[in-house]
Design a protein around this motif. Structure first.
Motif, PDB file in Angstrom:
ATOM      1  N   ARG A   1       0.834  -1.201   0.000  1.00 31.86           N
ATOM      2  CA  ARG A   1       0.000   0.000   0.000  1.00 31.86           C
ATOM      3  C   ARG A   1       0.873   1.257   0.000  1.00 31.86           C
ATOM      4  NH1 ARG A   1      -3.788  -2.328   2.573  1.00 31.86           N
ATOM      5  NH2 ARG A   1      -2.832  -2.221   4.624  1.00 31.86           N
ATOM      6  N   GLU A   2       1.926   1.262   0.836  1.00 31.45           N
ATOM      7  CA  GLU A   2       2.846   2.406   0.880  1.00 31.45           C
ATOM      8  C   GLU A   2       3.523   2.613  -0.471  1.00 31.45           C
ATOM      9  OE1 GLU A   2       5.687   1.809   4.010  1.00 31.45           O
ATOM     10  OE2 GLU A   2       4.146   1.834   5.577  1.00 31.45           O
ATOM     11  N   GLN A   3       3.921   1.520  -1.093  1.00 31.96           N
ATOM     12  CA  GLN A   3       4.573   1.606  -2.396  1.00 31.96           C
ATOM     13  C   GLN A   3       3.602   2.168  -3.437  1.00 31.96           C
ATOM     14  OE1 GLN A   3       5.832  -2.171  -3.939  1.00 31.96           O
ATOM     15  NE2 GLN A   3       6.957  -1.273  -5.637  1.00 31.96           N
ATOM     16  N   GLU A   4       2.366   1.697  -3.429  1.00 30.90           N
ATOM     17  CA  GLU A   4       1.370   2.201  -4.378  1.00 30.90           C
ATOM     18  C   GLU A   4       1.087   3.681  -4.143  1.00 30.90           C
ATOM     19  OE1 GLU A   4      -1.874  -0.464  -3.672  1.00 30.90           O
ATOM     20  OE2 GLU A   4      -1.118  -1.973  -5.072  1.00 30.90           O
ATOM     21  N   GLU A   5       0.992   4.079  -2.875  1.00 31.45           N
ATOM     22  CA  GLU A   5       0.758   5.492  -2.553  1.00 31.45           C
ATOM     23  C   GLU A   5       1.930   6.351  -2.998  1.00 31.45           C
ATOM     24  OE1 GLU A   5      -0.005   5.478   1.642  1.00 31.45           O
ATOM     25  OE2 GLU A   5      -2.034   4.679   1.399  1.00 31.45           O
ATOM     26  N   ARG A   6       3.141   5.866  -2.802  1.00 30.62           N
ATOM     27  CA  ARG A   6       4.334   6.605  -3.212  1.00 30.62           C
ATOM     28  C   ARG A   6       4.357   6.763  -4.733  1.00 30.62           C
ATOM     29  NH1 ARG A   6       7.941   3.572  -1.085  1.00 30.62           N
ATOM     30  NH2 ARG A   6       8.470   2.414  -2.945  1.00 30.62           N
ATOM     31  N   GLN A   7       4.036   5.677  -5.445  1.00 28.96           N
ATOM     32  CA  GLN A   7       4.022   5.739  -6.901  1.00 28.96           C
ATOM     33  C   GLN A   7       2.928   6.703  -7.391  1.00 28.96           C
ATOM     34  OE1 GLN A   7       3.579   1.617  -7.978  1.00 28.96           O
ATOM     35  NE2 GLN A   7       5.781   1.275  -8.087  1.00 28.96           N
TER      36      GLN A   7
ATOM     37  N   ARG B   1       1.521  11.929  -9.648  1.00 24.80           N
ATOM     38  CA  ARG B   1       0.781  13.188  -9.521  1.00 24.80           C
ATOM     39  C   ARG B   1       1.740  14.379  -9.557  1.00 24.80           C
ATOM     40  NH1 ARG B   1      -1.909  11.523  -5.552  1.00 24.80           N
ATOM     41  NH2 ARG B   1      -0.561  12.298  -3.901  1.00 24.80           N
ATOM     42  N   GLU B   2       2.858  14.281  -8.832  1.00 26.46           N
ATOM     43  CA  GLU B   2       3.839  15.370  -8.810  1.00 26.46           C
ATOM     44  C   GLU B   2       4.460  15.568 -10.187  1.00 26.46           C
ATOM     45  OE1 GLU B   2       6.511  14.141  -5.714  1.00 26.46           O
ATOM     46  OE2 GLU B   2       5.171  14.827  -4.109  1.00 26.46           O
ATOM     47  N   ARG B   3       4.737  14.476 -10.885  1.00 26.59           N
ATOM     48  CA  ARG B   3       5.303  14.573 -12.232  1.00 26.59           C
ATOM     49  C   ARG B   3       4.310  15.256 -13.167  1.00 26.59           C
ATOM     50  NH1 ARG B   3       7.348   9.933 -12.537  1.00 26.59           N
ATOM     51  NH2 ARG B   3       5.464   8.799 -13.074  1.00 26.59           N
ATOM     52  N   ALA B   4       3.031  14.904 -13.064  1.00 23.52           N
ATOM     53  CA  ALA B   4       2.006  15.535 -13.900  1.00 23.52           C
ATOM     54  C   ALA B   4       1.882  17.022 -13.584  1.00 23.52           C
ATOM     55  CB  ALA B   4       0.665  14.832 -13.694  1.00 23.52           C
ATOM     56  N   GLU B   5       1.970  17.384 -12.302  1.00 24.39           N
ATOM     57  CA  GLU B   5       1.907  18.799 -11.918  1.00 24.39           C
ATOM     58  C   GLU B   5       3.109  19.568 -12.467  1.00 24.39           C
ATOM     59  OE1 GLU B   5       1.596  18.751  -7.663  1.00 24.39           O
ATOM     60  OE2 GLU B   5      -0.480  18.055  -7.695  1.00 24.39           O
ATOM     61  N   ARG B   6       4.297  18.961 -12.397  1.00 24.74           N
ATOM     62  CA  ARG B   6       5.488  19.622 -12.942  1.00 24.74           C
ATOM     63  C   ARG B   6       5.356  19.813 -14.453  1.00 24.74           C
ATOM     64  NH1 ARG B   6       8.156  16.064  -9.426  1.00 24.74           N
ATOM     65  NH2 ARG B   6       8.630  14.685 -11.165  1.00 24.74           N
ATOM     66  N   GLU B   7       4.851  18.786 -15.140  1.00 22.33           N
ATOM     67  CA  GLU B   7       4.680  18.882 -16.591  1.00 22.33           C
ATOM     68  C   GLU B   7       3.648  19.950 -16.944  1.00 22.33           C
ATOM     69  OE1 GLU B   7       3.710  14.902 -17.797  1.00 22.33           O
ATOM     70  OE2 GLU B   7       5.761  14.185 -17.486  1.00 22.33           O
ATOM     71  N   ALA B   8       2.557  20.028 -16.180  1.00 17.76           N
ATOM     72  CA  ALA B   8       1.532  21.045 -16.425  1.00 17.76           C
ATOM     73  C   ALA B   8       2.100  22.436 -16.185  1.00 17.76           C
ATOM     74  CB  ALA B   8       0.315  20.797 -15.546  1.00 17.76           C
ATOM     75  N   GLN B   9       2.895  22.599 -15.124  1.00 13.80           N
ATOM     76  CA  GLN B   9       3.512  23.892 -14.834  1.00 13.80           C
ATOM     77  C   GLN B   9       4.476  24.275 -15.950  1.00 13.80           C
ATOM     78  OE1 GLN B   9       2.830  26.145 -12.604  1.00 13.80           O
ATOM     79  NE2 GLN B   9       4.469  27.503 -13.233  1.00 13.80           N
TER      80      GLN B   9
END
Length: 190
Positions: A77-83, A88-96
């Motif tokens: 579960r921790e691994q899935e949450e981290r991924q 999500r962070e990668r998508a936010e960086r790409e959108a920015q």
């Protein structure tokens, strides 16, 4: 991930009697004598069922299995949450980065338009700077509309006209409308 509970077809909170009934039912279904032509696969499945029952029918082994299983599920579960967080962070960086790239193109187009260049020159400059053709066309069209709106000079008002009918008031109203349209078209916020 297939668990011992899944192998027997019971829930994790199954009673000893439910586990025993499920074992008998699964063993009958998977027994090699009842699966002619598929004896090897049935033998493997039968062995898995026997092993699952051996662990789950012994209260101490079941307790240890549940503890290890819970720990592994927590790690999973921790691994899935981290991924998910990293995605999500990668998508936010790409959108920015895309927003910044867009703003850079608009700023470049504005500079060329302010120097008096027409829509086609602005369009060409944007293409030359690596802007997508459809986006370059949208920006160039918007810049051309902005330049055309700025070039319009309001007619002079009669000397006795109220202040709300003066060319400055009319120009301010048009500028407000144009700004609203501009922001709606390009998604910019002040």
């Amino acid at each position: 991930m297939v668990t011992l509970y899944d192998t027997l077809g019971v829930r994790e909170d199954a009673s000893d009697d439910e586990i025993k009934r499920a074992y008998r039912k699964a063993a009958m279904r998977a027994h090699p004598d009842r699966n002619k032509g598929r004896e090897a696969a049935a033998h493997d499945a039968f062995q898995e069922i026997k092993q699952a029952y051996a662990i789950l029918s012994d209260s101490e082994q079941r307790r240890v299995y549940d503890a290890v299983f819970a720990e592994e599920m927590g790690k999973l579960r921790e691994q899935e949450e981290r991924q998910a967080r990293e995605t999500r962070e990668r998508a936010e960086r790409e959108a920015q980065a895309e927003r910044e790239r867009y703003e850079k193109f608009v700023a470049q187009a504005m500079r060329y338009a302010e120097r008096g260049h027409n829509r086609d020159v602005v369009f060409g400059v944007l293409l030359g700077r690596g802007c997508d053709e459809a986006l370059a066309a949208r920006i160039a069209d918007g810049i051309a509309a902005l330049a055309a709106a700025r070039a319009q000079v309001p007619p002079a008002a009669p000397p006795d006209a109220p202040e709300s009918e003066t060319p400055q008031a009319e120009a301010a109203a048009h500028a407000g409308l144009f700004t609203t349209l501009w922001h709606g078209m390009f998604g910019l916020r002040s």
